[in-house]
Write a protein that holds these residues in place. Sequence first.
Motif, PDB file in Angstrom:
ATOM      1  N   THR A 102      38.650 -23.231  27.828  1.00 32.33           N
ATOM      2  CA  THR A 102      38.171 -24.400  28.630  1.00 32.33           C
ATOM      3  C   THR A 102      37.168 -24.702  29.011  1.00 32.33           C
ATOM      4  O   THR A 102      36.130 -25.948  29.294  1.00 32.33           O
ATOM      5  CB  THR A 102      39.153 -24.615  29.588  1.00 32.33           C
ATOM      6  OG1 THR A 102      41.217 -24.749  28.869  1.00 32.33           O
ATOM      7  CG2 THR A 102      39.232 -25.745  30.340  1.00 32.33           C
ATOM      8  N   ALA A 115      40.630 -30.824  28.013  1.00 29.95           N
ATOM      9  CA  ALA A 115      42.135 -30.795  28.316  1.00 29.95           C
ATOM     10  C   ALA A 115      43.559 -30.406  27.644  1.00 29.95           C
ATOM     11  O   ALA A 115      44.645 -30.065  27.882  1.00 29.95           O
ATOM     12  CB  ALA A 115      41.895 -32.161  28.386  1.00 29.95           C
ATOM     13  N   GLY A 119      45.728 -27.963  28.231  1.00 24.42           N
ATOM     14  CA  GLY A 119      47.964 -28.677  28.397  1.00 24.42           C
ATOM     15  C   GLY A 119      48.368 -28.126  27.927  1.00 24.42           C
ATOM     16  O   GLY A 119      49.641 -27.632  28.586  1.00 24.42           O
ATOM     17  N   THR A 120      47.767 -27.734  26.461  1.00 26.88           N
ATOM     18  CA  THR A 120      49.382 -27.504  25.975  1.00 26.88           C
ATOM     19  C   THR A 120      49.934 -25.566  25.667  1.00 26.88           C
ATOM     20  O   THR A 120      50.209 -25.221  25.776  1.00 26.88           O
ATOM     21  CB  THR A 120      48.007 -27.026  23.920  1.00 26.88           C
ATOM     22  OG1 THR A 120      48.322 -27.993  23.743  1.00 26.88           O
ATOM     23  CG2 THR A 120      49.603 -26.901  23.000  1.00 26.88           C
ATOM     24  N   LEU A 123      51.805 -26.082  28.745  1.00 31.35           N
ATOM     25  CA  LEU A 123      53.330 -26.327  28.377  1.00 31.35           C
ATOM     26  C   LEU A 123      54.258 -25.559  27.487  1.00 31.35           C
ATOM     27  O   LEU A 123      55.084 -25.561  28.037  1.00 31.35           O
ATOM     28  CB  LEU A 123      52.754 -27.668  27.848  1.00 31.35           C
ATOM     29  CG  LEU A 123      52.723 -28.746  28.880  1.00 31.35           C
ATOM     30  CD1 LEU A 123      51.842 -30.421  27.806  1.00 31.35           C
ATOM     31  CD2 LEU A 123      53.744 -29.700  29.886  1.00 31.35           C
ATOM     32  N   ALA A 226      50.082 -30.493  20.059  1.00 32.68           N
ATOM     33  CA  ALA A 226      48.377 -31.023  20.663  1.00 32.68           C
ATOM     34  C   ALA A 226      47.109 -31.607  19.745  1.00 32.68           C
ATOM     35  O   ALA A 226      46.448 -32.134  19.792  1.00 32.68           O
ATOM     36  CB  ALA A 226      47.376 -29.382  21.306  1.00 32.68           C
TER      37      ALA A 226
END
Length: 242
Positions: A102, A115, A119-120, A123, A226
């Motif tokens: 990241t 992101a 995010g993946t 989650l 994603a």
Amino acid sequence: MTKAEERVDPRGRPLRTLFKRIESRLLLILLAAAAAFSAFFELASDVAEGDTTDIDRQILLSFRNPADLSDPLGPRTLEEALRDITALGGFTVLTIVTVVATLAFLFHRRRMHAAVMAGTVILAQFASSFAKVMYDRPRPDLVSHGSYVYSNSFPSGHSMLSAATYLTLAMLIASLEPTRATKFMAYVLAVAVIVAVGISRVYLGVHWPSDVLGGWAFGAAFSLLAWLVLLKLGARPAPPRG
């Protein structure tokens, strides 16, 4: 057709053709993600009904010395090596990989990629924890565990999160890399690590094989979503070269 519609992109392809190709790719990815989710829930149903019990036992025991089920096949060095491999799918290593990836994307001003990466994984972590609680499957009790465990068995968190993390990272790298050989290498390395982590979980006796298969399917589904998000938000892949 207006003159604006006849404009071409830098590679000389009509924009309309490019848009159609992107739409086709989005549809294929969506179908693949749906298939992965479907495979997971179908397997989860079989697990809940006990349909996988026999094959799970056979495969798990095939990794053990028949004369001593506490002894995995192969030398002690192999067992130690597989403990190292299984750590590649552990919370600590995957957190480090996610943070480094990241930050690397942010340093290169690829905020969307950063992101999607973060995010993946986040989650997928929540989904894994929720699924473990929902299915509440006990860990294998046929053999001694070769690694510390503290949660339920289905799906395998190591398998799921390694699939979500490494496949997503490979996809993001491939979307920026124009060289086909590098794209291919990113996916091959990701799949090799994912498969090795899954096998190590069964070898160490901490997961049933169906746990690993479920984890792979669930994790791959998140990675495909994603990819879908990345394309939907307008990130165009680098043109292939070489």
